[in-house]
Scaffold this motif. Structure first.
Motif, PDB file in Angstrom:
ATOM      1  N   UNK A  62       0.820  -0.752  -0.165  1.00 48.79           N
ATOM      2  CA  UNK A  62       0.018   0.115  -0.084  1.00 48.79           C
ATOM      3  C   UNK A  62       0.860   1.467   0.242  1.00 48.79           C
ATOM      4  N   UNK A  63       1.523   1.187   0.611  1.00 41.96           N
ATOM      5  CA  UNK A  63       3.008   2.185   1.127  1.00 41.96           C
ATOM      6  C   UNK A  63       3.752   3.158  -0.915  1.00 41.96           C
ATOM      7  N   UNK A  64       3.536   1.291  -0.966  1.00 38.69           N
ATOM      8  CA  UNK A  64       4.717   2.142  -2.536  1.00 38.69           C
ATOM      9  C   UNK A  64       3.391   1.974  -3.495  1.00 38.69           C
ATOM     10  N   UNK A  65       1.924   2.338  -3.163  1.00 43.61           N
ATOM     11  CA  UNK A  65       1.506   2.529  -4.124  1.00 43.61           C
ATOM     12  C   UNK A  65       0.949   3.849  -3.855  1.00 43.61           C
ATOM     13  N   UNK A  66       0.724   4.237  -2.381  1.00 42.07           N
ATOM     14  CA  UNK A  66       0.926   5.624  -2.037  1.00 42.07           C
ATOM     15  C   UNK A  66       1.870   6.013  -2.516  1.00 42.07           C
ATOM     16  N   UNK A  67       2.825   5.917  -2.546  1.00 43.21           N
ATOM     17  CA  UNK A  67       4.664   6.979  -3.002  1.00 43.21           C
ATOM     18  C   UNK A  67       4.544   6.539  -4.259  1.00 43.21           C
ATOM     19  N   UNK A  68       3.296   6.164  -5.202  1.00 48.36           N
ATOM     20  CA  UNK A  68       3.271   6.249  -6.992  1.00 48.36           C
ATOM     21  C   UNK A  68       2.410   7.208  -7.208  1.00 48.36           C
ATOM     22  N   UNK A  69       2.086   7.105  -6.442  1.00 49.64           N
ATOM     23  CA  UNK A  69       1.364   8.879  -5.986  1.00 49.64           C
ATOM     24  C   UNK A  69       0.394   9.817  -5.515  1.00 49.64           C
ATOM     25  N   UNK A  70       2.332  10.318  -5.352  1.00 42.15           N
ATOM     26  CA  UNK A  70       2.598  11.449  -4.759  1.00 42.15           C
ATOM     27  C   UNK A  70       2.077  12.974  -6.095  1.00 42.15           C
ATOM     28  N   UNK A  71       1.939  13.689  -4.826  1.00 43.65           N
ATOM     29  CA  UNK A  71       1.214  15.167  -5.640  1.00 43.65           C
ATOM     30  C   UNK A  71       2.424  15.484  -6.110  1.00 43.65           C
ATOM     31  N   UNK A  72       2.211  17.103  -6.734  1.00 39.33           N
ATOM     32  CA  UNK A  72       3.104  17.358  -7.400  1.00 39.33           C
ATOM     33  C   UNK A  72       2.864  19.063  -6.320  1.00 39.33           C
ATOM     34  N   UNK A  73       3.536  20.477  -7.036  1.00 43.01           N
ATOM     35  CA  UNK A  73       3.991  21.594  -6.048  1.00 43.01           C
ATOM     36  C   UNK A  73       1.843  21.935  -6.189  1.00 43.01           C
ATOM     37  N   UNK A  74       1.529  21.915  -7.327  1.00 40.78           N
ATOM     38  CA  UNK A  74       0.468  22.258  -7.556  1.00 40.78           C
ATOM     39  C   UNK A  74      -0.914  21.630  -6.889  1.00 40.78           C
ATOM     40  N   UNK A  75      -0.603  20.206  -6.494  1.00 37.84           N
ATOM     41  CA  UNK A  75      -1.732  19.339  -5.654  1.00 37.84           C
ATOM     42  C   UNK A  75      -2.006  18.115  -6.853  1.00 37.84           C
ATOM     43  N   UNK A  76      -2.029  18.380  -7.660  1.00 35.80           N
ATOM     44  CA  UNK A  76      -2.440  17.768  -8.870  1.00 35.80           C
ATOM     45  C   UNK A  76      -1.043  16.210  -9.098  1.00 35.80           C
ATOM     46  N   UNK A  77      -1.456  15.282  -9.119  1.00 34.47           N
ATOM     47  CA  UNK A  77      -1.068  13.811  -8.498  1.00 34.47           C
ATOM     48  C   UNK A  77       0.214  13.876  -9.706  1.00 34.47           C
ATOM     49  N   UNK A 134      -5.015  15.612  -6.346  1.00 38.11           N
ATOM     50  CA  UNK A 134      -4.635  14.776  -5.580  1.00 38.11           C
ATOM     51  C   UNK A 134      -5.501  15.182  -3.848  1.00 38.11           C
ATOM     52  N   UNK A 135      -6.187  14.075  -2.571  1.00 35.56           N
ATOM     53  CA  UNK A 135      -5.862  13.139  -3.060  1.00 35.56           C
ATOM     54  C   UNK A 135      -6.509  12.143  -3.727  1.00 35.56           C
ATOM     55  N   UNK A 136      -6.061  11.492  -5.348  1.00 35.93           N
ATOM     56  CA  UNK A 136      -6.392  10.925  -6.223  1.00 35.93           C
ATOM     57  C   UNK A 136      -7.250   9.439  -6.208  1.00 35.93           C
ATOM     58  N   UNK A 137      -7.596   8.487  -6.167  1.00 35.15           N
ATOM     59  CA  UNK A 137      -8.650   7.657  -5.927  1.00 35.15           C
ATOM     60  C   UNK A 137      -7.204   6.746  -5.222  1.00 35.15           C
ATOM     61  N   UNK A 138      -6.487   6.599  -6.513  1.00 36.79           N
ATOM     62  CA  UNK A 138      -5.216   5.429  -5.575  1.00 36.79           C
ATOM     63  C   UNK A 138      -4.682   6.107  -4.700  1.00 36.79           C
ATOM     64  N   UNK A 139      -4.548   6.894  -4.346  1.00 38.30           N
ATOM     65  CA  UNK A 139      -4.384   7.773  -2.489  1.00 38.30           C
ATOM     66  C   UNK A 139      -5.154   6.970  -2.154  1.00 38.30           C
ATOM     67  N   UNK A 140      -6.609   7.347  -1.865  1.00 42.59           N
ATOM     68  CA  UNK A 140      -7.467   7.033  -1.089  1.00 42.59           C
ATOM     69  C   UNK A 140      -7.409   5.415  -0.898  1.00 42.59           C
ATOM     70  N   UNK A 141      -7.509   5.181  -2.085  1.00 41.82           N
ATOM     71  CA  UNK A 141      -7.386   2.995  -1.920  1.00 41.82           C
ATOM     72  C   UNK A 141      -5.616   3.018  -0.781  1.00 41.82           C
ATOM     73  N   UNK A 142      -4.811   3.259  -1.398  1.00 37.38           N
ATOM     74  CA  UNK A 142      -3.506   3.203  -0.782  1.00 37.38           C
ATOM     75  C   UNK A 142      -3.787   3.346   0.839  1.00 37.38           C
TER      76      UNK A 142
END
Ligand SMILES: [Zn+2]
Length: 111
Positions: A25-40, A52-60
């Motif tokens: 789950x942590x690896x998934x969360x890491x892969x969906x880190x947002x940029x400075x503007x808050x976009x995944x 962010x948080x995108x659906x994958x981040x919530x799943x993670x």
């Protein structure tokens, strides 16, 4: 709650018995880190301009909650994925043992 959902640690926190699930789950969360503007930044999300948080981040986050013993809507799926990984041998042996002992304990506890 064993961790901050907005900033989970790399390693499973103390109290987390589902170490392998945490790492998945942590690896998934890491892969969906947002940029400075808050976009995944992950490519499928960037294409759709997911904030962010995108659906994958919530799943993670739900995966990490499951790893810490909470029951959330996607817990059965997370546990199924983790078991499939153990069966396939795609894992750290130490985490696999911790995971198997946890399942053994859950069965004995009647869960
Ligand atoms: Zn994303």
């Amino acid at each position: 709650m064993f961790f901050d959902v907005d900033n989970p640690p790399d390693d499973p926190p103390s109290g987390c018995q589902h170490r392998l699930l945490w790492r998945l789950a942590r690896a998934l969360w890491d892969a969906h880190t947002p940029d400075g503007d808050g976009f995944c930044l992950a490519s499928p999300c960037r294409r759709d301009n997911h904030l962010s948080p995108c659906p994958a981040t919530r799943l993670a986050a739900e995966g990490m909650q499951t790893a810490c013993g909470e029951t959330v809507p996607t817990s059965p799926q997370w546990i199924a994925i983790t078991r499939a990984r153990i069966t396939a041998g795609e894992i750290d042996p130490v985490d696999a043992i911790a995971e198997l002992l946890w399942h053994h304990h859950q069965r004995r506890a009647g869960k």
